[in-house]
Design a protein around this motif. Structure first.
Motif, PDB file in Angstrom:
ATOM      1  N   UNK A  20      23.333  65.046  59.435  1.00 57.01           N
ATOM      2  CA  UNK A  20      22.864  65.680  58.206  1.00 57.01           C
ATOM      3  C   UNK A  20      23.675  65.169  57.028  1.00 57.01           C
ATOM      4  N   UNK A  21      23.022  65.050  55.885  1.00 56.41           N
ATOM      5  CA  UNK A  21      23.744  64.667  54.676  1.00 56.41           C
ATOM      6  C   UNK A  21      23.147  65.420  53.497  1.00 56.41           C
ATOM      7  N   UNK A  22      23.953  65.572  52.460  1.00 52.66           N
ATOM      8  CA  UNK A  22      23.528  66.335  51.292  1.00 52.66           C
ATOM      9  C   UNK A  22      23.576  65.428  50.073  1.00 52.66           C
ATOM     10  N   UNK A  23      22.516  65.487  49.270  1.00 54.35           N
ATOM     11  CA  UNK A  23      22.431  64.699  48.039  1.00 54.35           C
ATOM     12  C   UNK A  23      22.186  65.641  46.867  1.00 54.35           C
ATOM     13  N   UNK A  24      22.538  65.163  45.691  1.00 54.12           N
ATOM     14  CA  UNK A  24      22.206  65.934  44.490  1.00 54.12           C
ATOM     15  C   UNK A  24      20.718  65.777  44.186  1.00 54.12           C
ATOM     16  N   UNK A  25      20.145  66.837  43.706  1.00 56.83           N
ATOM     17  CA  UNK A  25      18.773  66.770  43.217  1.00 56.83           C
ATOM     18  C   UNK A  25      18.786  66.083  41.857  1.00 56.83           C
ATOM     19  N   UNK A  26      17.938  65.082  41.696  1.00 61.26           N
ATOM     20  CA  UNK A  26      17.859  64.372  40.416  1.00 61.26           C
ATOM     21  C   UNK A  26      17.200  65.282  39.386  1.00 61.26           C
ATOM     22  N   UNK A  27      17.984  65.666  38.359  1.00 66.92           N
ATOM     23  CA  UNK A  27      17.452  66.653  37.404  1.00 66.92           C
ATOM     24  C   UNK A  27      16.222  66.133  36.656  1.00 66.92           C
ATOM     25  N   UNK A  28      16.253  64.847  36.320  1.00 66.73           N
ATOM     26  CA  UNK A  28      15.113  64.303  35.566  1.00 66.73           C
ATOM     27  C   UNK A  28      13.826  64.383  36.387  1.00 66.73           C
ATOM     28  N   UNK A  29      13.955  64.048  37.689  1.00 68.44           N
ATOM     29  CA  UNK A  29      12.774  64.127  38.561  1.00 68.44           C
ATOM     30  C   UNK A  29      12.356  65.584  38.734  1.00 68.44           C
ATOM     31  N   UNK A  30      13.333  66.471  38.853  1.00 72.36           N
ATOM     32  CA  UNK A  30      13.004  67.896  39.005  1.00 72.36           C
ATOM     33  C   UNK A  30      12.238  68.406  37.783  1.00 72.36           C
ATOM     34  N   UNK A  31      12.649  67.976  36.601  1.00 75.57           N
ATOM     35  CA  UNK A  31      11.954  68.421  35.396  1.00 75.57           C
ATOM     36  C   UNK A  31      10.531  67.872  35.337  1.00 75.57           C
ATOM     37  N   UNK A  32      10.352  66.677  35.881  1.00 72.73           N
ATOM     38  CA  UNK A  32       9.017  66.064  35.842  1.00 72.73           C
ATOM     39  C   UNK A  32       8.079  66.623  36.908  1.00 72.73           C
ATOM     40  N   UNK A  33       8.665  67.069  38.030  1.00 75.74           N
ATOM     41  CA  UNK A  33       7.829  67.474  39.165  1.00 75.74           C
ATOM     42  C   UNK A  33       8.082  68.917  39.619  1.00 75.74           C
ATOM     43  N   UNK A  76      -1.776  87.385  36.380  1.00 75.93           N
ATOM     44  CA  UNK A  76      -0.850  86.437  35.754  1.00 75.93           C
ATOM     45  C   UNK A  76      -1.600  85.193  35.266  1.00 75.93           C
ATOM     46  N   UNK A  77      -1.022  84.537  34.256  1.00 78.44           N
ATOM     47  CA  UNK A  77      -1.675  83.352  33.696  1.00 78.44           C
ATOM     48  C   UNK A  77      -0.677  82.204  33.507  1.00 78.44           C
ATOM     49  N   UNK A  78      -1.163  81.152  32.914  1.00 74.99           N
ATOM     50  CA  UNK A  78      -0.358  79.936  32.753  1.00 74.99           C
ATOM     51  C   UNK A  78       0.881  80.199  31.892  1.00 74.99           C
ATOM     52  N   UNK A  79       0.720  80.985  30.840  1.00 73.68           N
ATOM     53  CA  UNK A  79       1.830  81.208  29.922  1.00 73.68           C
ATOM     54  C   UNK A  79       2.945  82.012  30.594  1.00 73.68           C
ATOM     55  N   UNK A  80       2.543  82.955  31.432  1.00 76.90           N
ATOM     56  CA  UNK A  80       3.561  83.744  32.134  1.00 76.90           C
ATOM     57  C   UNK A  80       4.315  82.895  33.150  1.00 76.90           C
ATOM     58  N   UNK A  81       3.578  82.026  33.859  1.00 75.93           N
ATOM     59  CA  UNK A  81       4.263  81.159  34.827  1.00 75.93           C
ATOM     60  C   UNK A  81       5.218  80.207  34.102  1.00 75.93           C
ATOM     61  N   UNK A  82       4.752  79.666  33.000  1.00 72.81           N
ATOM     62  CA  UNK A  82       5.617  78.765  32.226  1.00 72.81           C
ATOM     63  C   UNK A  82       6.862  79.496  31.731  1.00 72.81           C
ATOM     64  N   UNK A  83       6.680  80.721  31.288  1.00 73.52           N
ATOM     65  CA  UNK A  83       7.810  81.522  30.822  1.00 73.52           C
ATOM     66  C   UNK A  83       8.820  81.730  31.955  1.00 73.52           C
ATOM     67  N   UNK A  84       8.314  82.009  33.147  1.00 69.78           N
ATOM     68  CA  UNK A  84       9.205  82.192  34.308  1.00 69.78           C
ATOM     69  C   UNK A  84       9.977  80.910  34.612  1.00 69.78           C
ATOM     70  N   UNK A  85       9.255  79.774  34.665  1.00 69.91           N
ATOM     71  CA  UNK A  85       9.908  78.510  35.014  1.00 69.91           C
ATOM     72  C   UNK A  85      10.935  78.127  33.945  1.00 69.91           C
ATOM     73  N   UNK A  86      10.553  78.265  32.694  1.00 71.00           N
ATOM     74  CA  UNK A  86      11.450  77.859  31.612  1.00 71.00           C
ATOM     75  C   UNK A  86      12.697  78.744  31.545  1.00 71.00           C
ATOM     76  N   UNK A  87      12.508  80.042  31.712  1.00 72.59           N
ATOM     77  CA  UNK A  87      13.671  80.935  31.618  1.00 72.59           C
ATOM     78  C   UNK A  87      14.568  80.799  32.848  1.00 72.59           C
ATOM     79  N   UNK A  88      13.982  80.476  33.999  1.00 74.23           N
ATOM     80  CA  UNK A  88      14.794  80.302  35.211  1.00 74.23           C
ATOM     81  C   UNK A  88      15.580  78.995  35.178  1.00 74.23           C
ATOM     82  N   UNK A  89      14.950  77.921  34.676  1.00 78.50           N
ATOM     83  CA  UNK A  89      15.572  76.595  34.767  1.00 78.50           C
ATOM     84  C   UNK A  89      16.213  76.129  33.461  1.00 78.50           C
ATOM     85  N   UNK A  90      15.753  76.691  32.348  1.00 78.38           N
ATOM     86  CA  UNK A  90      16.262  76.242  31.056  1.00 78.38           C
ATOM     87  C   UNK A  90      15.536  75.041  30.489  1.00 78.38           C
TER      88      UNK A  90
END
Lengths: 621, 93
Positions: A20-33, A515-529
């Protein structure tokens, strides 16, 4: 770098080397996907040669959570399994809810990548970041419930487990992966890939938590989401779960009956959600809930009586539609018994039911000799249904051929036209001649026929009208399911919108109910920044994910020619119900759909569109 | 008995206390008359109507499987043997 919402870590399990090995999650890719289907698709696309045999050790299995998984946001309890599908030969993405999904986050990971193959059966224990590989030879052959209990006993009482059953071990092409005693990553054969790696189970014990970028905004968003979910009709879902839709679907003429020969079932009352609640359900006031779920749609049922009674999870609407109506058993006890076999063996109920319905029609037409099957297999024979389901799981006799899927079975007898599906994956329990948008969604979904990656039925028959897709068009009433107007663009937008739900780690049910798109976006944005760029940015992200799935398929050799439907849907007018006389008007919807996607006339992504979506690097073309 | 058959689904069965009711055509020549006839208590009326003459947006009324919104709405004419189905919101198959 610390990350919020995301754990910031990817765990790689090399089964060949037991390492097993552990890698950092690429933040740029995480933001895109984002996560889930998005992040998982990106890893799959980058790391797996799409030309590889799905059951070869070079294929990989990606388990991807979303940034909201395990945060307590409503319905944020899911993970996605991605791999190359042994059923379709293209991308497979199959999602399940439950404690297992949250435990991956609590153990410190966003993504787990399983690669290689073990020489002998193994299970893996992830204990708060400490990984150990264990011999699973004694577990091989156990059903999924036995396996989960045995793995918990061998690891920790608070370990959460996903696993395969005998169907995955025997490489049934539509084997699923089960977790939390009854939740399924059901479709596209993810369980067969796990079986090919001789990975019986993954146990995860996580005692950490998920940090949130903006706690105040996040809690405010969560509160507003729960308020949106205060639906006066929610009690119906508690009592009847997904089977509660069956009679509505039948009334619209969209209930597959006798392998999609008909769209209405005269005996629909015998297999309705109400009948299930009156007979086999053992929790009729409130269903079984996944973590952080206010809906509790899960069914728990009992078949038999006294000491021989059997209890289990299900049946859901899809299972009843396929085993009960498409196979025309109209017998909830037979449906539930077959469902329990699928749960225990680890097998997709939709494709199992669709494949058996296909065999029943071909048997009745004299295209499959009874000697090949070993017993009569007419529509309506519940005993034969249960027996054949068990044979498929064991790959015994005729079940060995059906374990290849309905398409390959029908092709074996020279009549693939009787297989009702797309890209060799069976339709879900919606007749698409009666819901035209569904015809387009079925044909274009990258993982093959599917009803939940872009739910075209929602605005047509379920009165879900609070999303931008309808609101921005001024649509205030359900769309006529027989109309083609605006369908190409609306189906495209649905597919992209659902990519975001499936990337965040949430359950679709939250979004039917309020729930709608704006609420989901609000959740994702407030959770991740992160800033998703408003609704247009959210949809652009959804389109990026969808297109990358298609690019994987193109590299796997699945061209736009596979965006089609069986001849029955395209050429045979539906003989009954309110859609009598209709065929699926795919030919009229597909070209404008490709145009809306920004693809060329051959259904391929253009360089301009790829650049617009930020796919030029990932595409490599 | 000839006439129009009304079928009620999901929680509306509790509100109306029946699953099905047959109505003579002469008393229900169109959907407006039919709904007026069957929604004969305040609770039943409130379950179907948002305000007088306006059914609740989330309620689906279908005649032979076609939503009245795609027909002539409340003015949709009924014929002998028609089946009218009334559904509260259901989703999630």
């Amino acid at each position: 770098m610390t990350m919020d919402g995301w754990m910031g870590k990817v765990l790689r399990l090399d089964l060949t080397a037991s390492a097993a090995s552990v890698e950092d999650l690429d933040r740029e890719i995480a933001e895109q996907y984002i996560g889930g289907i998005g992040l998982g698709t990106r890893y799959l696309y980058d790391e797996v040669d799409p030309a590889v045999d799905a059951l070869d050790a070079a294929n990989k299995l990606v388990l991807a959570t979303g940034p909201l998984t395990g945060t307590g946001a409503p319905g944020a309890n899911r993970y996605m399994l991605l791999t190359k599908s042994p059923l379709t030969g293209g991308i497979a993405n199959s999602s399940a809810a439950g404690d297992f999904a949250c435990a991956i986050k609590y153990a410190g990971f966003d993504v787990i990548i399983v690669e290689g193959a073990a020489e002998r059966p193994v299970f893996v224990f992830i204990d708060d970041g400490r990984v150990s590989f264990h011999d699973a030879s004694e577990l091989w052959g156990l059903d999924t419930e036995q396996t989960e209990q045995a793995v918990i006993a061998a690891t920790a009482p608070d370990a959460k487990v996903n696993c395969i059953g005998p169907a995955g071990e025997k490489l049934v092409r539509y084997a699923c992966v089960m977790n939390d005693m009854g939740r399924a990553a059901g479709r596209s054969g993810v369980g067969a890939v796990m079986g090919s790696k001789r990975l019986k189970a993954i146990a995860v014990r996580g005692t950490g938590g998920v940090t949130i970028a903006d706690g105040e905004r996040f809690m405010d968003a969560v509160r507003r989401c729960y308020e949106a979910l205060t639906d006066p009709y929610v009690e119906h879902f508690h009592k009847h779960g997904t089977p509660g839709v069956l009679e509505l679907v039948n009334t619209y003429g969209a209930l597959p009956t006798k392998n999609f020969q008909y769209g209405t079932n005269p005996q629909h009352e015998d297999i309705s959600g109400e009948r299930l609640a009156e007979t086999l359900s053992v929790r009729t006031r409130m269903g079984m809930a996944c973590p952080a779920c206010p809906v509790a749609c899960g069914r728990v049922s009992r078949v038999g009586a006294g000491e021989t009674a059997t209890y289990g999870v299900g049946p859901e609407y899809e299972t009843i539609g396929m085993f009960g109506s498409s196979c025309y058993t109209n017998d909830l006890e037979a449906v539930t018994r077959a469902n329990f076999i699928c749960n225990q063996a680890g097998m997709d109920t939709i494709t199992t039911g669709g494949s058996i319905a296909c065999a029943m029609e071909m048997y009745e037409r004299g295209l499959i000799p009874e000697a090949d099957i070993g017993f009569p297999l007419p529509f309506g024979d519940g005993e034969a249904l249960v027996r054949l389901t068990d044979m498929i799981a064991r790959r015994e006799g005729f079940g060995d051929l059906l374990a290849e899927g309905g398409y390959r079975m029908a092709e074996h007898y020279g009549h693939p036209e009787y297989s009702m599906g797309v890209k060799k994956q069976e339709f879900a329990s919606y007749e698409c001649r009666a819901i035209q948008s569904m015809a387009l969604a079925y044909a274009t979904e990258p993982r093959g026929a599917c009803h939940i990656r872009g739910e075209a039925q929602d605005y047509a028959i379920y009165s879900v009208l609070h999303w931008h897709i309808t609101k921005d068009r001024g649509i205030e009433e359900p769309l006529d399911p027989l109309t083609l107007d605006e369908q190409p663009e609306m189906v495209m937008e649905l597919q992209d919108w659902f990519r975001i739900i499936d990337s965040g780690g949430l359950c679709n049910f939250m979004f039917y109910l309020g729930m709608d798109e704006d609420q989901l976006r609000d959740l994702i944005e407030s959770a991740t920044g992160i800033d998703m760029g408003g609704y247009p940015g959210l949809m652009r992200t959804g389109a990026r994910i969808f297109n990358l799935e298609v690019l994987f398929n193109r590299r796997a050799g699945i061209t736009a020619a596979a965006d089609t439907l069986p001849p029955r849907m395209l050429q045979e007018p539906l003989p009954d119900g309110p859609a009598k006389g209709y065929v699926a008007e795919l030919g009229r919807m597909l070209p404008p759909y490709y145009t809306a996607r920004g693809w060329d006339e051959h259904g391929d992504l253009t360089p301009q569109k790829a650049a617009e979506l930020g796919l030029q690097l990932a595409a490599g073309t | 008995m000839p006439g129009v058959t009304v079928r009620l689904f999901a929680d509306l069965r509790t509100v109306f206390g029946v699953r099905m009711v047959d109505v003579p055509l002469e008393r229900a020549p169109d959907i407006a008359c039919l709904l007026g006839l069957v929604c004969d208590t305040p609770r039943r009326w409130q379950a179907v109507f948002a305000e007088p003459g306006v059914p609740r947006r989330e309620i689906a009324v279908l005649v032979n499987g076609r939503n009245i919104r795609f027909l002539d709405r409340l003015e949709t004419k009924l014929c002998e043997g028609d089946e009218v189905a009334i559904f509260p919101p259901v989703y999630g198959g």
